[in-house]
Write a protein that holds these residues in place. Structure first.
Motif, PDB file in Angstrom:
ATOM      1  N   LEU A  91      -3.247   9.387   7.917  1.00 19.11           N
ATOM      2  CA  LEU A  91      -4.151   8.841   6.898  1.00 19.11           C
ATOM      3  C   LEU A  91      -3.997   9.585   5.570  1.00 19.11           C
ATOM      4  CD1 LEU A  91      -6.185   6.519   7.103  1.00 19.11           C
ATOM      5  CD2 LEU A  91      -7.996   8.216   7.386  1.00 19.11           C
ATOM      6  N   VAL A  92      -3.842  10.894   5.630  1.00 15.44           N
ATOM      7  CA  VAL A  92      -3.661  11.692   4.414  1.00 15.44           C
ATOM      8  C   VAL A  92      -2.425  11.230   3.653  1.00 15.44           C
ATOM      9  CG1 VAL A  92      -3.059  13.992   3.540  1.00 15.44           C
ATOM     10  CG2 VAL A  92      -4.876  13.736   5.246  1.00 15.44           C
ATOM     11  N   TYR A  93      -1.311  11.054   4.371  1.00 14.55           N
ATOM     12  CA  TYR A  93      -0.074  10.642   3.710  1.00 14.55           C
ATOM     13  C   TYR A  93      -0.130   9.184   3.248  1.00 14.55           C
ATOM     14  CZ  TYR A  93       2.084  15.045   4.961  1.00 14.55           C
ATOM     15  OH  TYR A  93       2.392  16.374   5.044  1.00 14.55           O
ATOM     16  N   ALA A  94      -0.844   8.340   3.987  1.00 14.07           N
ATOM     17  CA  ALA A  94      -0.993   6.943   3.568  1.00 14.07           C
ATOM     18  C   ALA A  94      -1.742   6.849   2.248  1.00 14.07           C
ATOM     19  CB  ALA A  94      -1.706   6.142   4.654  1.00 14.07           C
ATOM     20  N   HIS A  95      -2.754   7.685   2.079  1.00 14.15           N
ATOM     21  CA  HIS A  95      -3.527   7.677   0.838  1.00 14.15           C
ATOM     22  C   HIS A  95      -2.703   8.153  -0.340  1.00 14.15           C
ATOM     23  CE1 HIS A  95      -7.635   7.910   3.106  1.00 14.15           C
ATOM     24  NE2 HIS A  95      -7.179   6.681   2.981  1.00 14.15           N
ATOM     25  N   ARG A  96      -1.756   9.050  -0.084  1.00 11.90           N
ATOM     26  CA  ARG A  96      -0.951   9.604  -1.174  1.00 11.90           C
ATOM     27  C   ARG A  96       0.206   8.698  -1.568  1.00 11.90           C
ATOM     28  NH1 ARG A  96      -0.182  15.844   1.005  1.00 11.90           N
ATOM     29  NH2 ARG A  96      -2.347  16.512   0.731  1.00 11.90           N
ATOM     30  N   ALA A  97       0.623   7.837  -0.664  1.00  9.78           N
ATOM     31  CA  ALA A  97       1.849   7.069  -0.864  1.00  9.78           C
ATOM     32  C   ALA A  97       1.636   5.876  -1.791  1.00  9.78           C
ATOM     33  CB  ALA A  97       2.385   6.581   0.484  1.00  9.78           C
ATOM     34  N   HIS A  98       2.716   5.506  -2.480  1.00  9.73           N
ATOM     35  CA  HIS A  98       2.716   4.253  -3.229  1.00  9.73           C
ATOM     36  C   HIS A  98       2.932   3.111  -2.252  1.00  9.73           C
ATOM     37  CE1 HIS A  98       3.579   1.130  -6.108  1.00  9.73           C
ATOM     38  NE2 HIS A  98       4.740   0.910  -5.516  1.00  9.73           N
ATOM     39  N   ASN A  99       2.105   2.085  -2.355  1.00 12.47           N
ATOM     40  CA  ASN A  99       2.205   0.960  -1.434  1.00 12.47           C
ATOM     41  C   ASN A  99       2.959  -0.185  -2.111  1.00 12.47           C
ATOM     42  OD1 ASN A  99       1.807  -1.219   0.316  1.00 12.47           O
ATOM     43  ND2 ASN A  99      -0.194  -0.445   0.950  1.00 12.47           N
ATOM     44  N   PRO A 100       4.114  -0.601  -1.562  1.00 11.72           N
ATOM     45  CA  PRO A 100       4.866  -1.690  -2.187  1.00 11.72           C
ATOM     46  C   PRO A 100       4.125  -3.022  -2.172  1.00 11.72           C
ATOM     47  CG  PRO A 100       5.771  -1.170  -0.040  1.00 11.72           C
ATOM     48  CD  PRO A 100       4.767  -0.098  -0.357  1.00 11.72           C
ATOM     49  N   ASN A 101       3.094  -3.133  -1.341  1.00 10.24           N
ATOM     50  CA  ASN A 101       2.302  -4.365  -1.276  1.00 10.24           C
ATOM     51  C   ASN A 101       1.019  -4.250  -2.097  1.00 10.24           C
ATOM     52  OD1 ASN A 101       4.068  -5.726   0.519  1.00 10.24           O
ATOM     53  ND2 ASN A 101       3.246  -4.532   2.215  1.00 10.24           N
ATOM     54  N   TRP A 102       1.031  -3.338  -3.087  1.00 10.36           N
ATOM     55  CA  TRP A 102      -0.188  -3.050  -3.829  1.00 10.36           C
ATOM     56  C   TRP A 102      -0.780  -4.282  -4.486  1.00 10.36           C
ATOM     57  CZ3 TRP A 102      -0.371  -3.901  -9.105  1.00 10.36           C
ATOM     58  CH2 TRP A 102       0.852  -4.110  -9.741  1.00 10.36           C
ATOM     59  N   MET A 103       0.058  -5.186  -5.018  1.00  7.83           N
ATOM     60  CA  MET A 103      -0.475  -6.334  -5.738  1.00  7.83           C
ATOM     61  C   MET A 103      -1.143  -7.320  -4.790  1.00  7.83           C
ATOM     62  SD  MET A 103      -0.983  -7.241  -8.728  1.00  7.83           S
ATOM     63  CE  MET A 103      -1.679  -8.644  -9.553  1.00  7.83           C
ATOM     64  N   ARG A 104      -0.543  -7.532  -3.631  1.00 10.52           N
ATOM     65  CA  ARG A 104      -1.151  -8.444  -2.656  1.00 10.52           C
ATOM     66  C   ARG A 104      -2.483  -7.885  -2.173  1.00 10.52           C
ATOM     67  NH1 ARG A 104      -1.484  -8.262   2.613  1.00 10.52           N
ATOM     68  NH2 ARG A 104       0.058  -6.602   2.811  1.00 10.52           N
ATOM     69  N   GLN A 105      -2.523  -6.594  -1.865  1.00 13.99           N
ATOM     70  CA  GLN A 105      -3.765  -5.994  -1.392  1.00 13.99           C
ATOM     71  C   GLN A 105      -4.831  -5.996  -2.486  1.00 13.99           C
ATOM     72  OE1 GLN A 105      -2.556  -2.126   0.159  1.00 13.99           O
ATOM     73  NE2 GLN A 105      -2.663  -2.969   2.212  1.00 13.99           N
ATOM     74  N   HIS A 106      -4.400  -5.768  -3.712  1.00 16.34           N
ATOM     75  CA  HIS A 106      -5.333  -5.810  -4.843  1.00 16.34           C
ATOM     76  C   HIS A 106      -5.959  -7.194  -4.965  1.00 16.34           C
ATOM     77  CE1 HIS A 106      -5.991  -6.927  -9.108  1.00 16.34           C
ATOM     78  NE2 HIS A 106      -6.606  -5.768  -9.164  1.00 16.34           N
ATOM     79  N   ALA A 107      -5.138  -8.236  -4.901  1.00 20.14           N
ATOM     80  CA  ALA A 107      -5.632  -9.605  -5.037  1.00 20.14           C
ATOM     81  C   ALA A 107      -6.567  -9.969  -3.894  1.00 20.14           C
ATOM     82  CB  ALA A 107      -4.460 -10.583  -5.102  1.00 20.14           C
ATOM     83  N   GLU A 108      -6.240  -9.537  -2.680  1.00 20.30           N
ATOM     84  CA  GLU A 108      -7.095  -9.837  -1.530  1.00 20.30           C
ATOM     85  C   GLU A 108      -8.445  -9.150  -1.665  1.00 20.30           C
ATOM     86  OE1 GLU A 108      -4.898  -8.675   1.900  1.00 20.30           O
ATOM     87  OE2 GLU A 108      -3.588 -10.455   1.871  1.00 20.30           O
ATOM     88  N   SER A 109      -8.442  -7.883  -2.076  1.00 21.85           N
ATOM     89  CA  SER A 109      -9.700  -7.158  -2.261  1.00 21.85           C
ATOM     90  C   SER A 109     -10.542  -7.803  -3.346  1.00 21.85           C
ATOM     91  CB  SER A 109      -9.419  -5.690  -2.618  1.00 21.85           C
ATOM     92  OG  SER A 109      -8.826  -5.018  -1.544  1.00 21.85           O
ATOM     93  N   GLU A 110      -9.893  -8.238  -4.408  1.00 22.04           N
ATOM     94  CA  GLU A 110     -10.584  -8.886  -5.515  1.00 22.04           C
ATOM     95  C   GLU A 110     -11.236 -10.191  -5.066  1.00 22.04           C
ATOM     96  OE1 GLU A 110      -9.010  -9.059  -9.880  1.00 22.04           O
ATOM     97  OE2 GLU A 110      -8.270 -10.847  -8.830  1.00 22.04           O
ATOM     98  N   SER A 111     -10.518 -10.986  -4.275  1.00 25.04           N
ATOM     99  CA  SER A 111     -11.027 -12.295  -3.863  1.00 25.04           C
ATOM    100  C   SER A 111     -12.193 -12.183  -2.882  1.00 25.04           C
ATOM    101  CB  SER A 111      -9.898 -13.130  -3.249  1.00 25.04           C
ATOM    102  OG  SER A 111      -9.460 -12.560  -2.023  1.00 25.04           O
ATOM    103  N   ARG A 112     -12.266 -11.077  -2.127  1.00 26.44           N
ATOM    104  CA  ARG A 112     -13.313 -10.925  -1.117  1.00 26.44           C
ATOM    105  C   ARG A 112     -14.531 -10.158  -1.602  1.00 26.44           C
ATOM    106  NH1 ARG A 112     -12.289  -7.691   2.500  1.00 26.44           N
ATOM    107  NH2 ARG A 112     -10.250  -6.843   1.974  1.00 26.44           N
ATOM    108  N   ALA A 113     -14.439  -9.569  -2.781  1.00 27.62           N
ATOM    109  CA  ALA A 113     -15.501  -8.686  -3.255  1.00 27.62           C
ATOM    110  C   ALA A 113     -16.766  -9.450  -3.644  1.00 27.62           C
ATOM    111  CB  ALA A 113     -15.005  -7.866  -4.444  1.00 27.62           C
ATOM    112  N   ALA A 114     -17.898  -8.878  -3.306  1.00 27.77           N
ATOM    113  CA  ALA A 114     -19.178  -9.423  -3.747  1.00 27.77           C
ATOM    114  C   ALA A 114     -19.558  -8.870  -5.112  1.00 27.77           C
ATOM    115  CB  ALA A 114     -20.269  -9.085  -2.732  1.00 27.77           C
ATOM    116  N   GLU A 115     -18.970  -7.720  -5.445  1.00 24.21           N
ATOM    117  CA  GLU A 115     -19.247  -7.068  -6.727  1.00 24.21           C
ATOM    118  C   GLU A 115     -18.001  -6.281  -7.133  1.00 24.21           C
ATOM    119  OE1 GLU A 115     -22.421  -3.809  -8.651  1.00 24.21           O
ATOM    120  OE2 GLU A 115     -22.540  -4.404  -6.535  1.00 24.21           O
ATOM    121  N   ILE A 116     -17.691  -6.291  -8.421  1.00 29.69           N
ATOM    122  CA  ILE A 116     -16.533  -5.565  -8.930  1.00 29.69           C
ATOM    123  C   ILE A 116     -16.941  -4.797 -10.187  1.00 29.69           C
ATOM    124  CG2 ILE A 116     -14.198  -5.730  -9.884  1.00 29.69           C
ATOM    125  CD1 ILE A 116     -13.875  -8.372  -8.368  1.00 29.69           C
ATOM    126  N   LYS A 117     -16.555  -3.524 -10.233  1.00 27.98           N
ATOM    127  CA  LYS A 117     -16.715  -2.736 -11.449  1.00 27.98           C
ATOM    128  C   LYS A 117     -15.325  -2.391 -11.946  1.00 27.98           C
ATOM    129  CE  LYS A 117     -21.283  -0.789 -10.604  1.00 27.98           C
ATOM    130  NZ  LYS A 117     -22.125   0.435 -10.586  1.00 27.98           N
TER     131      LYS A 117
END
Length: 258
Positions: free
Chosen positions: A66-92
């Motif tokens: 988990l420590v290394y996963a948090h530090r790593a660059h994720n090549p799927n960052w844009m897909r995960q970003h879009a999914e989190s955005e679409s499911r959010a009830a609130e965004i800051k």
């Protein structure tokens, strides 16, 4: 790294002859949540990793991953970003120099992709970004809080009309009941947000954040890091203009561009 964690979660569970229901009782979640953790649709958190390490006596295997996963660059960052955005009830969202994607006009997005990001197939990327804005008009739109550095609204574009339309769009969207747009004026001086833009997504299953970086981004799932960004957001906002004064400042830039 996240795929590795998901793989090992299933591997260890099966080695110990546990069903997903069995593991769900340990992690205090339902079977479907375990299934999503094992498929990579959800990401393990620190408390869950510690429980697994204790349950299976792994000598800290899942916690280390988990420590290394948090530090790593994720090549799927844009897909995960879009999914989190679409499911959010609130965004800051805090932005240092660009208009937030959810508030961009097609013309602004097109110029952004052409001149700054060097993206091929510009029109496809513009369409994808515009589709992300569908959440603004759904039956249950999220509550959106935008903090903008003043440099966002005084940055010129190659075609002045592009920025005029963009500023008009910001004013229009600022009147929606679920949207707040506040500007932190340059006169307020240096602040904690100058290190980069970020967003915080609030979900029923747990809050996550997204931190921008060159050539990519990082999805932040650590609860402590997310809380730190919430505090950071409030510190930046402490010296931002109220909504009405922010509108007036945007109007002044709009009028000056004519």
């Amino acid at each position: 790294m996240w795929a590795w964690i998901a793989h090992d979660l299933r591997l260890y569970r099966m080695r110990h002859k546990m069903t997903q229901e069995d593991l769900g009782r340990v992690l205090r979640c339902v079977k479907s949540t375990v299934s999503r953790l094992e498929s990579g649709q959800l990401q393990l958190d620190e408390k869950q990793a510690a429980k697994l390490d204790s349950l299976w006596n792994t000598h800290g295997h899942f916690t280390r991953l988990l420590v290394y996963a948090h530090r790593a660059h994720n090549p799927n960052w844009m897909r995960q970003h879009a999914e989190s955005e679409s499911r959010a009830a609130e965004i800051k969202s805090f932005e240092t120099c660009l208009v937030p994607g959810l508030l961009q006009t097609p013309e602004y997005t097109r110029e952004l992709f052409r001149t700054t990001l060097g993206i091929d197939d510009v029109e496809r990327h513009v369409e994808e970004r515009m589709r992300r804005q569908d959440i603004l008009d759904r039956a249950d739109p999220p509550t959106l809080w935008f903090l903008l550095d003043e440099s966002v609204i005084d940055r010129s574009t190659s075609d002045p009309e592009v920025m005029r339309k963009q500023l008009a769009r910001l004013l229009e969207e600022s009147h929606r009941p679920n949207i707040s747009i506040r500007v932190r004026p340059r006169a307020a001086g240096l602040h904690a947000g100058l290190g980069g833009s970020f967003k915080i997504f609030f979900h029923e299953l747990g809050d996550v954040a997204y931190s921008e970086a060159q050539f990519g981004g990082r999805l932040v799932v650590s609860a402590s890091e997310v809380r730190g960004l919430v505090v950071q957001y409030e510190r930046i906002g402490a010296h931002a203009l109220p909504e009405n004064q922010s509108r007036e400042l945007i109007k002044r830039y709009l009028e000056a561009s004519k």
